[in-house]
Each structure stands twice: as structure tokens, then as C-alpha cells.
Write an enzyme that holds these catalytic residues in place. Structure first.
Site, PDB file in Angstrom:
ATOM      1  N   THR A 117       0.808  -1.218   0.000  1.00 55.81           N
ATOM      2  CA  THR A 117       0.000   0.000   0.000  1.00 55.81           C
ATOM      3  C   THR A 117       0.838   1.263   0.000  1.00 55.81           C
ATOM      4  O   THR A 117       1.950   1.291   0.567  1.00 55.81           O
ATOM      5  CB  THR A 117      -0.922   0.029   1.232  1.00 55.81           C
ATOM      6  OG1 THR A 117      -1.650   1.269   1.268  1.00 55.81           O
ATOM      7  CG2 THR A 117      -0.127  -0.084   2.520  1.00 55.81           C
ATOM      8  N   TYR A 141      -2.615   0.136   9.746  1.00 57.17           N
ATOM      9  CA  TYR A 141      -2.718  -0.569   8.462  1.00 57.17           C
ATOM     10  C   TYR A 141      -1.407  -0.473   7.681  1.00 57.17           C
ATOM     11  O   TYR A 141      -0.867  -1.482   7.224  1.00 57.17           O
ATOM     12  CB  TYR A 141      -3.866   0.017   7.643  1.00 57.17           C
ATOM     13  CG  TYR A 141      -3.874  -0.455   6.207  1.00 57.17           C
ATOM     14  CD1 TYR A 141      -4.074  -1.799   5.900  1.00 57.17           C
ATOM     15  CD2 TYR A 141      -3.672   0.440   5.152  1.00 57.17           C
ATOM     16  CE1 TYR A 141      -4.062  -2.238   4.586  1.00 57.17           C
ATOM     17  CE2 TYR A 141      -3.668   0.007   3.843  1.00 57.17           C
ATOM     18  CZ  TYR A 141      -3.872  -1.335   3.561  1.00 57.17           C
ATOM     19  OH  TYR A 141      -3.851  -1.759   2.264  1.00 57.17           O
TER      20      TYR A 141
END
Length: 320
Positions: A117, A141
Site C-alpha cells: 500500500t 494498516y
């Protein structure tokens, strides 16, 4: 070659499965169906229902289907949620990959493509975020994905597998109605739900140092992202085991502000789409645009779709 696709019934995973299956690559979907949908799995593609943290189940699927590579999508992926339930994110995202690597060590699988990501870049101020920046995630995250990349880097040396991590930017669009994005945290589904309900769209932050005050992001069509996975799979299938360990951004290299996205939605839908500016979310960067030279140079991949096409395809799938 046969690839096990964890999370292959999810929004992004299913698009990759569709393309790999269409080009003749053998794929097997492994999904717990907590957010994935059986209807997204193409006819003729085996589906194994199981928890990716269950290493024995992963090993059994690898052995049963003669798996030679793993495409690992299965993970939690909401930045705000990760700050509210961090333990679950570490358990599922890190624990899931530990299980995959354990299964690889047990079975001798030689290839991994990992969903990473752009959240790894945190508040990096650079105009273009490139892979060799020192990354500093500001969310749980992002941190779990950074741990994942490091886990692959070190364990690949011990167990002799090749790997590629793809750092996604902001994904938009759909190939077909059954593959549409149904998530609650992504901008386009949020806007479309507001349209359906007659609500005003909330724009989080209007005082960023950007031309219109709203945050700028790199939006990537899901079709382009899926194609990047196909290219990564083909690349790993063509090289010797243990010879590759790389990270690549997957974006367009162009930024669009939230207000520009709303403008594209108005153009595509012909609807007014009212909005109001509210406070920034803590930790949101003003800008996040991918540097894409590395993936273009090494893998020959370039995004093909512009923002209007992304919104139009997403809207068509949403309304079908």
C-alpha cells in the site's frame, strides 16, 4: 504454473483472478468469504473456503492443486478502522502473511506477489512518492504492510522464493457489476451512496496546501491494477526462484483532488452531487502521488485509464 489467490473473491483479488484465468494461467481462489463473494469467482476456477491464518488449510490447498505461486490479497485494509482495532489488524494482516510464509517453507512454493500500500509513505512531503524513500507509516494498516514487506525480504533469503510487493494507490472502477467496489471506506462508493440517498458528500479537509484546498491522491483504475498483477505473475514465472525481491508502486503518476473527483462524478452522472467541507482526518497527507518510473522500466507496465474513465466504469457497474 498454478497460483493460489488469497482473498480472490474480494474486489481487487477477483479482478486479478478474472484476468489471469482469461489468459490461461491456472488459478485457485482461497477466501474466507468474510467480505468476498462467491459470485465474483469465475466459472471453472476452484474455490477453497478457509482462513488464511490457518496454515494447515493453506498447505492442504497448495498440495491439492499443485500450487507454484501465491498472490496474497487477503487482509484488512481500512486506515481509520486500523486505528480503532489495531490488534485485529496485526493478527490478520501480519498473522496471515506469517501463515503464508510458513506454508511456503513447508511446501517449497517459489513465488509470491504481495498486496502492499501507498499508506507506507505516511506524511512524506515529496511531490512524487518513489520506492526508495525511507517509509514511515502513520497508521496501523500501513505498519502491518511494512512489516509484511520486511517479512518477505528476510524470509525469502532463508527459504529461496522470489517475491514482488505492489504498493497500491487509490483504486477506482470495475470491470462488471458483480465486481464493483462495495467497500464502506473508499471515496467513490461513499459518493455513490450519498447520491442514492440524496445526501451531501463530506469532503474531509479544505485547507490543504493544494490548488483547491482538498487533498490530492493518485487514483488508479482497477483494470490497470489487475493488469499490474498479471505482469508481476508473468515476470516471476519467467525467472529463477529466489532471484527477485522488489517493491513497485502501482499508480498513474498523476494527482487529482477530492473536488476534482467530485467534478468528474458530476460530469459522468449529470447529477449535482452537493458537498460540504468538514475537518481534516488526523494524519491525512495533503498529497500522495506515485512515482511510476520503476514499474515502467522493470516490468513494462503503465496505467492506461484516466479519471473520467475510472468514474464512468464505476458508475456503470454501480447502476447496473
Amino acid at each position: 504454473m498454478t497460483w493460489l489467490v488469497t482473498g480472490g473473491a474480494g474486489y481487487i483479488g477477483a479482478h486479478a483472478v478474472k484476468r489471469l484465468h482469461a489468459k490461461g494461467t491456472n488459478v485457485v481462489v482461497f477466501d474466507d468469504l468474510s467480505t468476498g463473494l462467491v459470485s465474483r469467482v469465475p466459472e471453472g476456477v476452484p474455490l477453497v473456503v478457509g482462513d488464511v491464518k490457518d496454515q494447515a488449510a493453506v498447505v492442504a490447498a497448495i498440495k491439492e492443486h499443485g500450487v507454484t505461486g501465491v498472490l496474497h490479497f487477503a487482509a484488512r485494509k481500512s486506515v481509520p478502522e486500523s486505528m480503532k482495532i489495531p490488534v485485529e489488524y496485526y493478527r490478520d494482516n501480519v498473522g496471515g502473511l506469517v501463515s503464508i510464509v510458513g506454508a511456503i517453507a513447508e511446501t517449497g512454493v517459489e513465488r509470491v506477489v504481495f498486496s502492499s500500500t501507498a499508506a507506507l509513505y505516511g506524511l512524506a512531503p515529496e511531490e512524487f512518492l518513489v520506492e526508495d524513500l525511507v517509509v514511515d507509516p502513520i497508521s496501523v494498516y500501513g505498519e502491518t504492510k511494512l512489516i509484511g514487506e520486511r517479512l518477505l525480504r528476510f524470509t525469502s533469503k532463508t527459504h529461496g522464493f522470489s517475491w514482488i510487493a505492489l504498493r497500491y494507490f487509490n483504486v477506482v472502477g470495475a470491470d462488471s457489476p458483480e465486481l464493483r467496489d462495495t467497500s464502506v471506506g473508499n471515496l467513490i462508493p461513499i459518493v455513490f451512496r450519498a447520491i442514492d440517498r440524496g445526501e451531501t458528500v463530506q469532503v474531509t479537509g479544505g485547507d490543504f496546501p493544494t490548488p483547491d484546498g482538498s487533498g490530492i491522491r493518485d487514483y488508479i483504475h482497477i483494470a490497470d491494477l489487475a493488469d499490474a498483477h498479471v505482469v508481476a505473475v508473468d515476470h516471476l514465472d519467467a525467472v529463477a526462484a529466489g532471484s527477485v525481491g522488489e517493491v513497485y508502486n502501482v499508480g498513474t503518476g498523476k494527482g487529482s483532488s477530492v473536488l476534482e473527483v467530485l467534478g468528474a462524478v458530476r460530469e459522468v452522472t449529470g447529477l449535482p452531487v452537493p458537498h460540504e467541507v468538514v475537518d481534516r482526518r488526523p494524519g491525512d497527507p495533503a498529497r500522495g502521488v506515485a512515482g511510476v518510473d520503476k514499474i515502467r522500466r522493470d516490468l513494462g507496465w503503465t496505467a492506461r485509464h484516466d479519471l473520467r474513465e475510472m468514474v464512468a466504469d464505476a458508475w456503470a457497474a454501480w447502476r447496473a
